[in-house]
Design an enzyme around this catalytic site. Structure first.
Site, PDB file in Angstrom:
ATOM      1  N   ASP A   4       0.818  -1.212   0.000  1.00 32.42           N
ATOM      2  CA  ASP A   4       0.000   0.000   0.000  1.00 32.42           C
ATOM      3  C   ASP A   4       0.852   1.262   0.000  1.00 32.42           C
ATOM      4  O   ASP A   4       0.324   2.360  -0.078  1.00 32.42           O
ATOM      5  CB  ASP A   4      -0.949  -0.007   1.207  1.00 32.42           C
ATOM      6  CG  ASP A   4      -2.102   0.981   1.047  1.00 32.42           C
ATOM      7  OD1 ASP A   4      -2.491   1.252  -0.103  1.00 32.42           O
ATOM      8  OD2 ASP A   4      -2.607   1.483   2.071  1.00 32.42           O
TER       9      ASP A   4
ATOM     10  N   THR B 288      -7.281   5.423  -0.846  1.00 31.63           N
ATOM     11  CA  THR B 288      -7.463   4.121  -1.483  1.00 31.63           C
ATOM     12  C   THR B 288      -8.936   3.754  -1.510  1.00 31.63           C
ATOM     13  O   THR B 288      -9.637   3.870  -0.496  1.00 31.63           O
ATOM     14  CB  THR B 288      -6.678   3.035  -0.733  1.00 31.63           C
ATOM     15  OG1 THR B 288      -5.309   3.412  -0.667  1.00 31.63           O
ATOM     16  CG2 THR B 288      -6.809   1.698  -1.426  1.00 31.63           C
TER      17      THR B 288
ATOM     18  N   GLN C 296      -4.466  -1.485  -7.520  1.00 28.07           N
ATOM     19  CA  GLN C 296      -5.139  -0.557  -6.622  1.00 28.07           C
ATOM     20  C   GLN C 296      -5.784   0.565  -7.423  1.00 28.07           C
ATOM     21  O   GLN C 296      -5.216   1.043  -8.394  1.00 28.07           O
ATOM     22  CB  GLN C 296      -4.165   0.054  -5.617  1.00 28.07           C
ATOM     23  CG  GLN C 296      -4.846   0.960  -4.578  1.00 28.07           C
ATOM     24  CD  GLN C 296      -3.876   1.488  -3.535  1.00 28.07           C
ATOM     25  OE1 GLN C 296      -3.523   2.662  -3.551  1.00 28.07           O
ATOM     26  NE2 GLN C 296      -3.442   0.620  -2.614  1.00 28.07           N
TER      27      GLN C 296
END
Length: 285
Positions: free
Chosen positions: A203, A227, A277
């Site tokens: 991440d 996100t 993502q």
């Protein structure tokens, strides 16, 4: 956090009931809970309920609300199926009875089969590259406050970008990024913790790659970033104590959303995992 053992302690949850767990939070410089932390803790929670010898091979998750750093996170695990080879689990993360995150994941036992992979890209070796910590020591006092605050946070991971860009120079960048990383300290290899740690690390850096082509006008001060969803596939086991390479590209940004995908390689060139993502990239008025 300055050592990998502290990250392991953060991932290891308190079990309250059979399928309910409680987690604490650690800040990384942002006002809300770091998404990688929630993902890592969710994998740990789900892994406690699957048959022995089955480990996460993929997951898909969505971030619903920003997490409050001052409130514990409760993880509720649901058993969807236990088949002959695969298990499927779902988990909800809650704060104050509100769902802030949910994830579905698949778990599989070790099996032999066909094997092929992409080659690792040719990038500068990590030896001789500057880490975030070294760059901060050299540049502190000369960086914008928001950037300096981010780099000043102590982390249990060493990051070494293969290309160093000037954070105050406003020019467009290519939608690619490669970063070497290594945990600080050593630990025993464990398939559950290895997957959780790689998810935590995945991440970092990924959504910022989608900002690169707009770096002449966009930055953290004038762009709202968060996100929205995150997915990961695990292909091969790794030695979590070795250097690894996270190679990232961003094929698209549109509709106030940025999309990025990446591959994680071992130093020897094995493809360990792939990541995707999508995140909010909304220009502020």
């Amino acid at each position: 956090m300055t050592h990998i053992s502290q990250l392991v302690d953060l991932i290891r949850l308190e079990q309250l009931e059979d399928h309910i767990f409680k987690g604490r939070n650690e800040p990384i410089g942002s006002p809300s809970i770091f998404g990688g932390q929630v993902i890592a803790q969710a994998i740990y929670a789900m892994s406690q309920s699957v048959p022995e010898g089955r480990y996460c091979n993929s997951y898909h998750c969505y971030f619903i609300l920003p997490g409050d750093l001052n409130e514990p996170v409760y993880y509720e695990v649901e058993t969807i199926r236990d088949g002959g080879s695969f298990s499927v689990r779902r988990v909800k993360a809650k704060q104050k009875d509100k769902v802030i995150f949910f994830m579905g994941a698949s778990f599989q036992g070790m099996e032999d089969g066909y094997d092929h992979q992409l080659e690792m890209p040719k990038v500068p070796h990590h030896e001789g590259l500057y880490s975030w910590d070294q760059m901060y020591e050299q540049l502190k006092g000369f960086l914008p406050k928001s950037i300096e605050k981010f780099f000043s946070i102590e982390r249990p991971i060493t990051f070494k970008p293969t290309v160093v860009t000037n954070p105050v120079e406003r020019k467009k960048l290519d939608p690619f990024q490669s970063i070497w990383f290594k945990i600080k300290g050593e630990m025993e290899n464990d398939p559950i913790y290895n997957r959780s740690i790689l998810s935590y690390i995945s991440d970092y850096n990924i959504l910022t790659t989608a900002l690169h082509p707009h770096a002449d006008i966009a930055h953290f001060g004038n762009t709202q970033m968060a996100t929205l969803d995150h997915s990961m596939w695990f292909f091969r086991e790794c030695d979590i104590n070795e250097w690894m390479l996270f190679n990232i590209e961003s094929p698209s940004a549109s509709g106030a959303r940025g999309f990025a995908r990446g591959n994680i390689f071992s130093e020897s060139g094995q493809l360990i995992a792939s990541v995707t993502q999508e995140g909010l990239m909304r220009p502020k008025n």
